[in-house]
Design a protein around this motif. Structure first.
Motif, PDB file in Angstrom:
ATOM      1  N   THR A  13       0.829  -1.194   0.000  1.00  0.00           N
ATOM      2  CA  THR A  13       0.000   0.000   0.000  1.00  0.00           C
ATOM      3  C   THR A  13       0.870   1.254   0.000  1.00  0.00           C
ATOM      4  OG1 THR A  13      -0.121   0.255   2.410  1.00  0.00           O
ATOM      5  CG2 THR A  13      -1.682  -1.275   1.371  1.00  0.00           C
ATOM      6  N   LYS A  14       0.242   2.364  -0.265  1.00  0.00           N
ATOM      7  CA  LYS A  14       0.950   3.643  -0.269  1.00  0.00           C
ATOM      8  C   LYS A  14       1.471   3.988   1.119  1.00  0.00           C
ATOM      9  CE  LYS A  14       0.247   8.416  -1.858  1.00  0.00           C
ATOM     10  NZ  LYS A  14      -0.745   9.365  -2.410  1.00  0.00           N
ATOM     11  N   GLY A  20       0.423  -4.714   8.884  1.00  0.00           N
ATOM     12  CA  GLY A  20      -0.170  -3.393   9.023  1.00  0.00           C
ATOM     13  C   GLY A  20      -1.680  -3.483   9.036  1.00  0.00           C
ATOM     14  N   ASP A  21      -2.324  -2.353   9.198  1.00  0.00           N
ATOM     15  CA  ASP A  21      -3.784  -2.268   9.232  1.00  0.00           C
ATOM     16  C   ASP A  21      -4.286  -1.678   7.921  1.00  0.00           C
ATOM     17  OD1 ASP A  21      -3.883  -3.237  11.855  1.00  0.00           O
ATOM     18  OD2 ASP A  21      -3.489  -1.220  12.663  1.00  0.00           O
ATOM     19  N   GLU A  43      -8.202   0.841   1.155  1.00  0.00           N
ATOM     20  CA  GLU A  43      -7.113  -0.059   0.769  1.00  0.00           C
ATOM     21  C   GLU A  43      -7.647  -1.448   0.461  1.00  0.00           C
ATOM     22  OE1 GLU A  43      -3.314   1.858   3.202  1.00  0.00           O
ATOM     23  OE2 GLU A  43      -4.678   0.456   4.217  1.00  0.00           O
ATOM     24  N   HIS A  44      -8.639  -1.899   1.234  1.00  0.00           N
ATOM     25  CA  HIS A  44      -9.272  -3.186   0.953  1.00  0.00           C
ATOM     26  C   HIS A  44      -9.900  -3.186  -0.442  1.00  0.00           C
ATOM     27  CE1 HIS A  44      -8.960  -5.955   4.285  1.00  0.00           C
ATOM     28  NE2 HIS A  44      -9.120  -4.963   5.150  1.00  0.00           N
ATOM     29  N   GLN A  45     -10.570  -2.093  -0.795  1.00  0.00           N
ATOM     30  CA  GLN A  45     -11.210  -1.997  -2.098  1.00  0.00           C
ATOM     31  C   GLN A  45     -10.168  -2.014  -3.216  1.00  0.00           C
ATOM     32  OE1 GLN A  45     -14.312  -2.185  -3.059  1.00  0.00           O
ATOM     33  NE2 GLN A  45     -13.761  -1.883  -5.209  1.00  0.00           N
ATOM     34  N   ASN A  55      -5.068   1.720  -8.575  1.00  0.00           N
ATOM     35  CA  ASN A  55      -5.367   2.748  -7.572  1.00  0.00           C
ATOM     36  C   ASN A  55      -4.076   3.223  -6.908  1.00  0.00           C
ATOM     37  OD1 ASN A  55      -6.314   4.349  -5.470  1.00  0.00           O
ATOM     38  ND2 ASN A  55      -8.090   3.029  -5.089  1.00  0.00           N
ATOM     39  N   HIS A  56      -3.393   4.176  -7.535  1.00  0.00           N
ATOM     40  CA  HIS A  56      -2.124   4.684  -7.009  1.00  0.00           C
ATOM     41  C   HIS A  56      -2.315   5.572  -5.789  1.00  0.00           C
ATOM     42  CE1 HIS A  56      -3.464   8.226  -9.171  1.00  0.00           C
ATOM     43  NE2 HIS A  56      -3.554   7.482 -10.246  1.00  0.00           N
ATOM     44  N   GLN A  57      -3.550   5.963  -5.508  1.00  0.00           N
ATOM     45  CA  GLN A  57      -3.794   6.754  -4.298  1.00  0.00           C
ATOM     46  C   GLN A  57      -3.756   5.888  -3.044  1.00  0.00           C
ATOM     47  OE1 GLN A  57      -7.541   8.493  -5.920  1.00  0.00           O
ATOM     48  NE2 GLN A  57      -6.629  10.450  -5.330  1.00  0.00           N
ATOM     49  N   GLN A  58      -3.977   4.563  -3.224  1.00  0.00           N
ATOM     50  CA  GLN A  58      -3.969   3.650  -2.086  1.00  0.00           C
ATOM     51  C   GLN A  58      -2.808   2.657  -2.130  1.00  0.00           C
ATOM     52  OE1 GLN A  58      -6.013   4.109   0.386  1.00  0.00           O
ATOM     53  NE2 GLN A  58      -7.214   5.690  -0.663  1.00  0.00           N
TER      54      GLN A  58
END
Length: 648
Positions: free
Chosen positions: A192-193, A227-228, A233-235, A279-282
């Motif tokens: 993730t990001k 991590g959480d 992030e799940h999507q 999804n580069h934002q997440q």
């Protein structure tokens, strides 16, 4: 998806429209009357209940028993009349009928002394027929207006029970044909990001246990999260899993041929379209690895596919690395691309056409005849499949860059405004200005004139065939680089586009083919007007062909050629004075072996050279000749533009 492709031979997942024997219709397509008229014909027991005065309450309560009757009717069609007579005294459930379909078909094959390949074909057909029966039942219920959640769940549960019963039987038959060790592996790592990592690993193996005297299975699946993960992030993870899952389904798909459980990866069926919506934002990237290994005396039973994709916001870069090995075939490609770019459909098509031409040049020039390339028919097919995947990745990453550039957080930085404006000015000049002479290309410019709005990139594709002492390899490279500059009231954009193709035999023999094409464009803009445009296009070809001489036990040169074509155009448009300089040159040197009894090495040499230059001036000559101030101002501005263009 992944499980279906890996190990689920009976794969009876609920499908609403899948006819028996894969025909192009279902039973419901034959319903010429209303559902209420045809239903009693399908199930006679319902005739007394389906009166003309059917209430809406009854229609909404189509019971499990009635659904089971429909399903039994569909499955009973699969049993031959002779077999039906033997089972008429016993009321079989739908699941028992489905399993009996498989057993009776196999018994018929055994009585006919059919070989194992034919028995497996029977097995596959039985599963297809069962799928069709469930699909037809679902289709009939749908046309009756009775396919609701309860009915769908009932059918799905029934299919699952059949699947659990059939899998051991199908596996036992399959093992009798495939006792050798095999292994199927799937690994996925997503980051993730925020730095959290998700690792998913699947491993399924089968081999013969000598101590136990039987075939043993091993299965493992792990899912780890460091991590959480947030809901967003799940999507994003789910979207990646969907794309990767489709890739896995294609990689692990069941073979249609009886002599192999799994076919080698078919790059033409795999696609990387999901990268366009990454999804580069997440997320910051992912790595995926697939492999199948079968114990094979020829050592060609291993297929692997490794893919990594990442995006770095700090450097505004995205990167893709792909490698696939299947037997003797090896495909590698890499794409490093900026995340800053605009939409330019025409340029994308030019680049794709240029890639196709480069691959064709490499393929054709890999042999001295036009019938077949050095890779052979199957090798060419595998190369084209991998190349299609490479071009698809290029298109998807270009779309991702366009979407990324349009983010509100980046819009204020005006990454593309300067280039987009200059690109439009250049395009207007070379397409609409009647004074434009352009590049007098003897060699066509496959890269396209003008300035590309796409994100800059470096791309490499290679395909190799390793057959011991015969190792042909083809490599294609494509790149684009753009720079912006400003000096005083002058600004401009320079851009280079390059494509090259290379073929050789990786030192197994000395033949080779090289072709490089480049297009460079430079501009000068003042007060949003194009005052300078420089273009150059160059094509270089270098090739050598050899032939093995058994008498000398070495390869001897048969032909060598170097060819170069250069076209240049420099335009200055200042104070409505058009000055254009065009220059074109061509050089070719070639030598070919001549068969001679007197001399061992005799060659015919051919050379060609041409050069021309043209200067065009379009303006009011009297104004320049008579007005010294106008002439002085023009020469001053011309000198400034030339200095700016040379400095870049």
């Amino acid at each position: 998806m992944i499980n279906n492709g890996l190990n689920n031979h009976s794969s009876l997942a609920t499908k609403q429209v899948l006819p028996v024997d894969n025909a192009n219709h279902t039973l419901s397509s034959k319903l010429q009357h209303s559902p209420l008229e045809i239903a009693p014909k399908l199930i006679p027991e319902l005739a007394t209940e389906l009166s003309p005065k059917i209430t809406s309450d009854f229609l909404s309560q189509f019971s499990d028993e009635k659904v089971a009757q429909l399903l039994q009717q569909q499955l009973s069609v699969l049993i031959t009349p002779a077999k039906k007579a033997n089972i008429s005294s016993y009321h079989y459930s739908a699941e028992e009928l489905a399993i009996r379909t498989v057993i009776t078909s196999q018994q018929e094959g055994l009585l006919k002394n059919e070989h194992s390949d034919k028995l497996i074909q029977r097995l596959n057909k039985s599963v297809t027929d069962i799928q069709g029966a469930y699909a037809n039942t679902s289709d009939i219920l749908f046309n009756l207006g009775q396919l609701g959640h309860q009915q769908t769940s009932f059918l799905a549960s029934s299919q699952q029970r059949v699947e659990r019963a059939l899998n051991p039987y199908m596996e036992s038959i399959n093992r009798s044909k495939h006792e050798d060790d095999d292994n199927y592996r799937f690994q996925l790592s997503v980051k993730t990001k925020e730095g959290d990592t998700i690792n998913i690993t699947f491993n399924s193996s089968q081999g013969y246990d000598e101590s136990a005297g039987k075939t043993a299975d091993n299965f493992s699946l792990s899912y780890e999260v460091e991590g959480d993960l947030s809901e967003a992030e799940h999507q994003a993870l789910t979207e990646v899993l969907a794309g990767v899952g489709e890739m896995a389904d294609e990689f692990f798909k069941v073979s249609q041929y009886a002599n192999s459980r799994y076919v080698p990866v078919n790059q033409g069926d795999i696609n990387l379209d999901f990268l366009a919506d990454f999804n580069h934002q997440q997320l910051s990237g992912f790595n995926v690895s697939f492999s199948t290994t079968q114990n094979d005396v020829l050592d060609i039973g291993e297929n692997t596919l490794d893919l990594s994709y990442s995006i770095d916001e700090a450097s505004n870069q995205q990167a893709l690395v792909f490698k696939s090995e299947s037997g003797q075939n090896e495909i590698d490609f890499a794409l490093d691309m900026s995340t800053i770019g605009a939409k330019d459909t025409q340029q994308v098509q030019r680049y794709l056409a240029s890639l196709d031409q480069s691959l064709e040049d490499s393929r054709v020039n890999s042999t001295k005849d036009d019938k077949e390339s050095a890779f052979g028919r199957k090798g060419d097919e595998a190369m084209q499949q991998g190349f299609a995947l490479f071009k698809g990745a290029f298109t998807s990453m270009s779309s991702a860059a366009e979407r990324y550039s349009n983010l509100e957080s980046l819009a204020d930085q005006h990454f593309n405004d300067g280039r987009a404006m200059v690109a439009d000015l250049v395009d207007n000049m070379i397409t609409n200005d009647a004074r434009y002479q352009g590049l007098g290309n003897k060699a066509p410019n496959t890269l396209g004139a003008g300035i590309s709005k796409l994100a800059d990139f470096d791309a490499t594709f290679s395909y190799a065939l390793d057959n011991g002492d015969y190792q042909p390899k083809s490599t294609i490279e494509l790149s684009q680089a753009t720079e912006q500059a400003q000096l005083g009231d002058l600004s401009g954009v320079t851009q280079s586009k390059n494509v090259s193709s290379h073929f050789d035999y990786q030192y197994s023999r000395p033949d080779y083919y090289n072709k490089e094409e480049s297009y460079n464009v430079g501009t000068a803009v003042k007060n949003k007007e194009l005052v300078g445009l420089d273009q150059s296009h160059e094509v270089d070809v270098d090739t050598k062909m050899f032939e093995f001489n058994p008498q000398t036990n070495q390869y001897e040169l048969q032909m060598a050629m170097q060819e170069q074509t250069i076209s240049k155009s420099n335009i200055r448009l200042i104070d409505d004075i058009w000055l254009e300089e065009n220059e074109n040159s061509y050089n070719m040197n070639k030598k070919e072996r001549v068969e001679s009894d007197e001399k061992q090495d005799e060659f015919k040499k051919t050379s060609s050279h041409s050069h021309n230059k043209l200067v065009t001036l379009i303006c009011d000559l009297d104004k320049l000749a008579e007005n010294k101030n106008v002439r002085r101002e023009y020469l001053t501005n011309l000198s400034q533009v030339n200095f700016f263009m040379d400095k870049k």
